[in-house]
Design a protein around this motif. Structure first.
Motif, PDB file in Angstrom:
ATOM      1  N   ALA A   2       0.826  -1.213   0.000  1.00 53.75           N
ATOM      2  CA  ALA A   2       0.000   0.000   0.000  1.00 53.75           C
ATOM      3  C   ALA A   2       0.858   1.260   0.000  1.00 53.75           C
ATOM      4  CB  ALA A   2      -0.941  -0.010   1.203  1.00 53.75           C
ATOM      5  N   VAL A   3       1.924   1.274   0.809  1.00 52.29           N
ATOM      6  CA  VAL A   3       2.803   2.443   0.852  1.00 52.29           C
ATOM      7  C   VAL A   3       3.463   2.654  -0.505  1.00 52.29           C
ATOM      8  CG1 VAL A   3       4.972   3.326   1.825  1.00 52.29           C
ATOM      9  CG2 VAL A   3       3.223   2.391   3.338  1.00 52.29           C
ATOM     10  N   LEU A   4       3.990   1.592  -1.101  1.00 53.11           N
ATOM     11  CA  LEU A   4       4.639   1.730  -2.406  1.00 53.11           C
ATOM     12  C   LEU A   4       3.648   2.166  -3.481  1.00 53.11           C
ATOM     13  CD1 LEU A   4       7.080  -1.308  -2.346  1.00 53.11           C
ATOM     14  CD2 LEU A   4       7.620   1.119  -2.057  1.00 53.11           C
ATOM     15  N   PHE A   5       2.443   1.606  -3.461  1.00 50.03           N
ATOM     16  CA  PHE A   5       1.428   2.027  -4.429  1.00 50.03           C
ATOM     17  C   PHE A   5       1.117   3.510  -4.278  1.00 50.03           C
ATOM     18  CE2 PHE A   5      -2.966   2.704  -5.781  1.00 50.03           C
ATOM     19  CZ  PHE A   5      -2.888   2.240  -7.085  1.00 50.03           C
ATOM     20  N   ALA A   6       0.983   3.955  -3.032  1.00 47.66           N
ATOM     21  CA  ALA A   6       0.695   5.375  -2.786  1.00 47.66           C
ATOM     22  C   ALA A   6       1.849   6.258  -3.269  1.00 47.66           C
ATOM     23  CB  ALA A   6       0.444   5.611  -1.298  1.00 47.66           C
ATOM     24  N   LEU A   7       3.083   5.865  -2.977  1.00 45.98           N
ATOM     25  CA  LEU A   7       4.233   6.670  -3.397  1.00 45.98           C
ATOM     26  C   LEU A   7       4.367   6.717  -4.915  1.00 45.98           C
ATOM     27  CD1 LEU A   7       6.933   5.635  -0.781  1.00 45.98           C
ATOM     28  CD2 LEU A   7       5.687   7.806  -0.924  1.00 45.98           C
ATOM     29  N   PHE A   8       4.147   5.591  -5.566  1.00 45.22           N
ATOM     30  CA  PHE A   8       4.271   5.545  -7.027  1.00 45.22           C
ATOM     31  C   PHE A   8       3.116   6.257  -7.725  1.00 45.22           C
ATOM     32  CE2 PHE A   8       6.778   1.377  -6.481  1.00 45.22           C
ATOM     33  CZ  PHE A   8       7.938   2.088  -6.237  1.00 45.22           C
ATOM     34  N   SER A   9       2.061   6.552  -6.992  1.00 48.06           N
ATOM     35  CA  SER A   9       0.916   7.256  -7.569  1.00 48.06           C
ATOM     36  C   SER A   9       1.002   8.771  -7.405  1.00 48.06           C
ATOM     37  CB  SER A   9      -0.378   6.760  -6.911  1.00 48.06           C
ATOM     38  OG  SER A   9      -0.552   5.392  -7.158  1.00 48.06           O
ATOM     39  N   VAL A  10       2.028   9.262  -6.748  1.00 52.85           N
ATOM     40  CA  VAL A  10       2.159  10.704  -6.529  1.00 52.85           C
ATOM     41  C   VAL A  10       2.455  11.387  -7.861  1.00 52.85           C
ATOM     42  CG1 VAL A  10       3.565  12.497  -5.435  1.00 52.85           C
ATOM     43  CG2 VAL A  10       2.899  10.470  -4.146  1.00 52.85           C
ATOM     44  N   PRO A  11       1.670  12.394  -8.221  1.00 53.29           N
ATOM     45  CA  PRO A  11       1.903  13.097  -9.484  1.00 53.29           C
ATOM     46  C   PRO A  11       3.058  14.092  -9.351  1.00 53.29           C
ATOM     47  CG  PRO A  11       0.053  14.063  -8.358  1.00 53.29           C
ATOM     48  CD  PRO A  11       0.492  12.891  -7.523  1.00 53.29           C
ATOM     49  N   PHE A  12       3.299  14.840 -10.387  1.00 53.58           N
ATOM     50  CA  PHE A  12       4.324  15.884 -10.380  1.00 53.58           C
ATOM     51  C   PHE A  12       3.994  16.893  -9.285  1.00 53.58           C
ATOM     52  CE2 PHE A  12       6.282  19.810 -12.003  1.00 53.58           C
ATOM     53  CZ  PHE A  12       7.581  19.343 -12.180  1.00 53.58           C
ATOM     54  N   LEU A  13       4.945  17.174  -8.434  1.00 53.91           N
ATOM     55  CA  LEU A  13       4.719  18.057  -7.288  1.00 53.91           C
ATOM     56  C   LEU A  13       5.236  19.459  -7.582  1.00 53.91           C
ATOM     57  CD1 LEU A  13       5.902  15.625  -4.479  1.00 53.91           C
ATOM     58  CD2 LEU A  13       3.559  16.156  -5.128  1.00 53.91           C
ATOM     59  N   ALA A  19      13.723  11.916  -0.604  1.00 57.86           N
ATOM     60  CA  ALA A  19      13.185  11.374   0.642  1.00 57.86           C
ATOM     61  C   ALA A  19      12.788   9.911   0.469  1.00 57.86           C
ATOM     62  CB  ALA A  19      11.982  12.201   1.104  1.00 57.86           C
ATOM     63  N   CYS A  20      12.191   9.592  -0.662  1.00 56.66           N
ATOM     64  CA  CYS A  20      11.816   8.196  -0.926  1.00 56.66           C
ATOM     65  C   CYS A  20      13.053   7.303  -0.994  1.00 56.66           C
ATOM     66  CB  CYS A  20      11.029   8.082  -2.231  1.00 56.66           C
ATOM     67  SG  CYS A  20       9.360   8.721  -2.133  1.00 56.66           S
ATOM     68  N   ILE A  21      14.044   7.723  -1.764  1.00 57.90           N
ATOM     69  CA  ILE A  21      15.239   6.908  -1.976  1.00 57.90           C
ATOM     70  C   ILE A  21      16.077   6.779  -0.706  1.00 57.90           C
ATOM     71  CG2 ILE A  21      17.463   6.851  -3.186  1.00 57.90           C
ATOM     72  CD1 ILE A  21      15.928   8.011  -5.622  1.00 57.90           C
ATOM     73  N   MET A  22      16.173   7.847   0.072  1.00 56.38           N
ATOM     74  CA  MET A  22      17.068   7.832   1.232  1.00 56.38           C
ATOM     75  C   MET A  22      16.400   7.371   2.527  1.00 56.38           C
ATOM     76  SD  MET A  22      19.326  11.226   0.521  1.00 56.38           S
ATOM     77  CE  MET A  22      20.706  10.745   1.551  1.00 56.38           C
ATOM     78  N   VAL A  23      15.075   7.481   2.609  1.00 56.30           N
ATOM     79  CA  VAL A  23      14.410   7.137   3.869  1.00 56.30           C
ATOM     80  C   VAL A  23      13.355   6.043   3.684  1.00 56.30           C
ATOM     81  CG1 VAL A  23      13.032   8.025   5.801  1.00 56.30           C
ATOM     82  CG2 VAL A  23      14.798   9.460   4.776  1.00 56.30           C
ATOM     83  N   VAL A  24      12.370   6.316   2.838  1.00 59.98           N
ATOM     84  CA  VAL A  24      11.210   5.429   2.761  1.00 59.98           C
ATOM     85  C   VAL A  24      11.564   4.067   2.153  1.00 59.98           C
ATOM     86  CG1 VAL A  24       8.866   5.159   1.876  1.00 59.98           C
ATOM     87  CG2 VAL A  24       9.660   7.408   2.595  1.00 59.98           C
ATOM     88  N   PHE A  25      12.260   4.021   1.034  1.00 60.56           N
ATOM     89  CA  PHE A  25      12.568   2.740   0.403  1.00 60.56           C
ATOM     90  C   PHE A  25      13.458   1.856   1.272  1.00 60.56           C
ATOM     91  CE2 PHE A  25      11.816   4.635  -4.087  1.00 60.56           C
ATOM     92  CZ  PHE A  25      10.452   4.640  -3.853  1.00 60.56           C
ATOM     93  N   PRO A  26      14.546   2.388   1.881  1.00 63.43           N
ATOM     94  CA  PRO A  26      15.312   1.520   2.789  1.00 63.43           C
ATOM     95  C   PRO A  26      14.476   1.018   3.970  1.00 63.43           C
ATOM     96  CG  PRO A  26      16.626   3.422   2.192  1.00 63.43           C
ATOM     97  CD  PRO A  26      15.237   3.665   1.656  1.00 63.43           C
TER      98      PRO A  26
END
Length: 154
Positions: A29-40, A54-61
């Motif tokens: 669910a977390v990965l689906f939500a992150l991959f669904s984020v549009p251009f910010l 933030a995704c690469i350095m914190v959330v994904f690990p």
């Protein structure tokens, strides 16, 4: 690529599992939500770089650590995890050329947002998984079997 590789090595060498119930579905669910984020953007400032960092350095690990700590307890989770584990390397290999074919198609058809061609996005993801499965069944499994037989004879 230096950070994810280094973080992966650090996680592999200092891994201490934690117990989290239902981590498979939570991670999905977390990965689906992150991959669904549009251009910010807020107009003048684009925040995609900060979000991706933030995704690469914190959330994904964190997701890798938690998911590696988890255990599957039901048949569906076990089947999905085993399938995704089996095709993970072939998927890693085929996604890059498929992605560039998709980008070429997007440019040629002038589709610049996901809203313009959601069916094509779904088709590309499904096609990548199918191609990875075919590569796994027709190449990876036979080559591993051959190497295993060859290494036991020596």
């Amino acid at each position: 690529m230096l950070f994810p590789m280094s973080m992966g090595l650090l996680l592999a060498r200092s891994f201490r599992p934690v117990r989290v119930r239902g981590i498979f579905w939570f991670s999905a669910a977390v990965l689906f939500a992150l991959f669904s984020v549009p251009f910010l953007t807020d107009g003048a400032v684009h925040w995609n770089g900060v979000f991706e960092m933030a995704c690469i350095m914190v959330v994904f690990p964190l997701m890798v650590w938690l998911a590696a700590s988890g255990r599957t307890t039901d048949k569906v989770s076990t089947t999905v995890c085993r399938f995704m584990g089996d095709i993970s390397y072939p998927l890693y290999m085929v996604h890059y050329p498929v992605m560039y074919l998709f980008y070429g198609w997007l440019i040629r058809e002038k589709c610049y947002t996901m809203n313009e061609c959601p069916w094509m996005v779904v088709a590309m993801v499904a096609g990548s998984v199918l191609l990875a499965f075919i590569c796994w069944r027709l190449y990876d499994v036979p080559v591993r079997r051959w190497l295993r037989q060859r290494s036991t004879k020596a």
